[in-house]
Design a protein around this motif. Structure first.
Motif, mmCIF file in Angstrom:
data_model
loop_
_atom_site.group_PDB
_atom_site.id
_atom_site.type_symbol
_atom_site.label_atom_id
_atom_site.label_comp_id
_atom_site.label_asym_id
_atom_site.label_seq_id
_atom_site.Cartn_x
_atom_site.Cartn_y
_atom_site.Cartn_z
ATOM 1 N N THR A 1 46.562 29.622 43.620
ATOM 2 C CA THR A 1 45.545 30.680 43.504
ATOM 3 C C THR A 1 44.532 30.545 44.641
ATOM 4 O OG1 THR A 1 43.695 29.627 42.320
ATOM 5 C CG2 THR A 1 45.613 30.256 40.996
ATOM 6 N N LYS B 1 51.361 41.311 40.078
ATOM 7 C CA LYS B 1 50.239 42.072 40.644
ATOM 8 C C LYS B 1 50.395 42.164 42.167
ATOM 9 C CE LYS B 1 45.954 43.362 41.594
ATOM 10 N NZ LYS B 1 45.351 42.444 42.492
ATOM 11 N N THR C 1 51.721 41.940 35.397
ATOM 12 C CA THR C 1 50.299 42.112 35.732
ATOM 13 C C THR C 1 49.449 42.184 34.455
ATOM 14 O OG1 THR C 1 50.933 43.321 37.694
ATOM 15 C CG2 THR C 1 48.667 43.633 36.918
#
Ligand code: AMP
Length: 281
Positions: free
Chosen positions: A29, A149, A175
């Motif tokens: 991330t 996403k 998503t």
């Protein structure tokens, strides 16, 4: 949970974790974590697997006029969320650890990374492929989890993992959306109250185009209508609204196989992306 910032510490902690032979799962991330990220972490935790989450705002995937400096950084809060979720290691290297002086190597994936965001953000997917390859070599996970996403990013990662014979299972998760349908994103934090309302036009325009195309309406007209709707709600510039092959991301003019409808546009200073499946009935 251990928070680690240098490679020797990471290597030794990973070695200790791996000694019980349970699979190790990596969730990469850029931080400013939300429920979309946490859904990936939850999936990673399933079956009691070991979990490493990385937080690294990767300068190489931002263009010169993009939001690298402004990108939200909230590591203390992120660490609390990850600790509560049962994560074993937070891998948070500095830019100098990731790209030490003299660093000179680039991973570049052709074809699948050329269109869509690759065209709108030159060099972006080189930056992604390079940092994800490095994260894989640093952590050496058995499984890595990503979100749909960033649909093209997931496709690019699947491509180089296959091409380079990396022994890592890639998992893509649906998503996660806010109640009203807007895809969760760290960049939603940039939106004013008014922009947050207007942002809904993106999932709605994609949803309406999907309905039309699945009903058999011409693809070109449905895409043009979606673009017009985004412009009417204040989006601009609109980078693309495009129907693509779900696996290769080649543009499609007729819905004759599983497809993905992808859109990217700016709302004020914030660039938003979204995508949905479109399937022949
Ligand atoms: P980022 O921090 O934006 O680089 O995202 C890290 C990972 O979380 C990527 O694999 C993203 O695709 C995934 N992700 C971001 N937002 C969402 C979301 N709303 N739903 C599911 N996954 C997401």
């Amino acid at each position: 949970m251990q928070t680690l910032r240098d490679l020797p510490a990471l290597r030794s902690a990973v070695q200790t974790l791996k000694s019980d032979r349970k699979p190790l799962v990596l969730v990469p991330t850029m931080g400013a974590l939300h429920d979309g990220h946490m859904a990936l972490v939850e999936e990673a935790r399933r079956h009691g697997r070991h979990v490493v989450v990385s937080i690294f705002v990767n300068p190489r995937q931002f263009g010169p006029n993009e939001d690298l400096a402004a990108y939200p950084r909230r590591e203390a809060k992120d660490a609390q969320m990850l600790q509560a979720a049962g994560v074993d290691i937070l891998w948070a290297p500095t830019v100098d650890v990731m790209y030490p002086a003299g660093y000179a190597t680039n991973i570049s994936v052709t074809g699948i990374s050329d269109g869509l965001d690759g065209a709108a953000r030159p060099g972006h997917f080189d930056g992604v492929a390079t940092v994800v390859t490095k994260l894989f070599n640093q952590v050496r996970p058995d499984v890595a989890i990503f979100g749909q996403k960033d649909y093209q990013q997931l496709a690019v990662i699947r491509r180089f993992v296959a091409d380079l014979n990396l022994p890592i299972e890639i998992v893509g998760l649906p998503t996660q959306r806010a109640e009203d349908g807007l895809a969760l994103s760290s960049r939603n934090a940039y939106l004013s109250e008014e922009e947050r309302k207007a942002a809904l036009a993106l999932p709605r325009a994609l949803g309406e185009a999907k309905r039309q195309i699945e009903k058999g309406e011409p693809v070109e007209g449905a895409l043009a209508q979606a673009i017009a709707s985004l412009a009417a709600h204040g989006f601009g510039p609109i980078d693309y609204v495009s129907l693509c092959d779900a696996a290769t991301l080649e543009p499609m003019a007729v819905l004759d196989r599983p497809a993905r409808l992808l859109g990217a546009a700016k709302l004020g200073k914030t660039r938003l992306i979204d995508n949905i499946a479109v399937d022949p009935v």
